[in-house]
Motif scaffolding. Structure first.
Motif, PDB file in Angstrom:
ATOM      1  N   LEU A 124      13.891  -3.388  89.192  1.00  0.00           N
ATOM      2  CA  LEU A 124      14.464  -4.563  89.848  1.00  0.00           C
ATOM      3  C   LEU A 124      15.057  -5.524  88.820  1.00  0.00           C
ATOM      4  N   ALA A 127      18.312  -4.214  87.645  1.00  0.00           N
ATOM      5  CA  ALA A 127      19.337  -4.399  88.679  1.00  0.00           C
ATOM      6  C   ALA A 127      19.785  -5.857  88.729  1.00  0.00           C
ATOM      7  N   TYR A 178      20.182  -1.279  92.645  1.00  0.00           N
ATOM      8  CA  TYR A 178      18.783  -0.854  92.536  1.00  0.00           C
ATOM      9  C   TYR A 178      18.629   0.614  92.909  1.00  0.00           C
TER      10      TYR A 178
END
Length: 182
Positions: A124, A127, A178
């Motif tokens: 995460l 991303a 993601y």
């Protein structure tokens, strides 16, 4: 009445009136949130610490600009935080931009409530790092900091419907990044 029983706005009004020691209560309430906000924007732990210090210094210096009729304390402090962040990176432009890896900052961050697998958090974070700064900021304000769209609207000085559209687009972009990572 104890400072812990007062609202943020009432404490800030006391600070505005010259009771500077009352800022300690606001610091206790907001320093971890502000640190996390700066950390997720900058991915730089030391810069985030510096920006938190600068933010609270500016709250004292510009305390006269707080107007409770214009909104609540939370949008006001986040607007100040955005200004500190922008000023900090405006000064840093002279320094060569370097890419930071997730490992440089990924530590236990004060104030995080949810527990996720390390691999998921790293994915995460990677991303988030790939999003445009404006998209990353709006996700941080809405999802990580838990601000309402109305509060973000005041901070960014755009309409609530525009905020909703931007959040939707940023989340869609983040989702794509993601799930397409190796």
């Amino acid at each position: 009445m104890l400072a812990t029983q007062l609202t943020d706005e009432k404490i800030m009004l006391r600070v505005k009136d010259g009771h500077l020691a009352d800022l300690a209560e606001l610091f206790e309430r907001y320093h971890a949130r502000m640190f996390n906000f700066f950390l997720k924007l900058s991915f730089d732990r030391f810069a985030s610490e510096d920006m938190v210090q600068t933010l609270f210094y500016r709250l004292i210096k510009y305390r006269h600009t707080f107007k409770p009729g214009d909104g609540t304390f939370k949008p006001w402090i986040y607007q100040a935080a955005r200004n500190v962040h922008a000023d900090f990176y405006r000064q840093q432009r002279r320094v060569t931009e370097r890419v930071k890896t997730v490992e440089e900052y990924h530590e236990n961050i004060p104030g995080e409530e949810a527990v996720y697998r390390d691999e998921d958090m790293e994915k995460l974070d990677k991303a988030l790092l790939q999003l445009a700064p404006a998209q990353r900021e709006i996700i941080l304000l809405s999802r990580y900091q838990g601000l309402k769209y109305e509060e973000i609207s005041k901070i960014m000085e755009i309409s609530v419907p525009a905020i909703k559209v931007q959040v939707h687009r940023a989340i869609k972009q983040l989702r794509g990044i993601y799930f397409n990572q190796q």
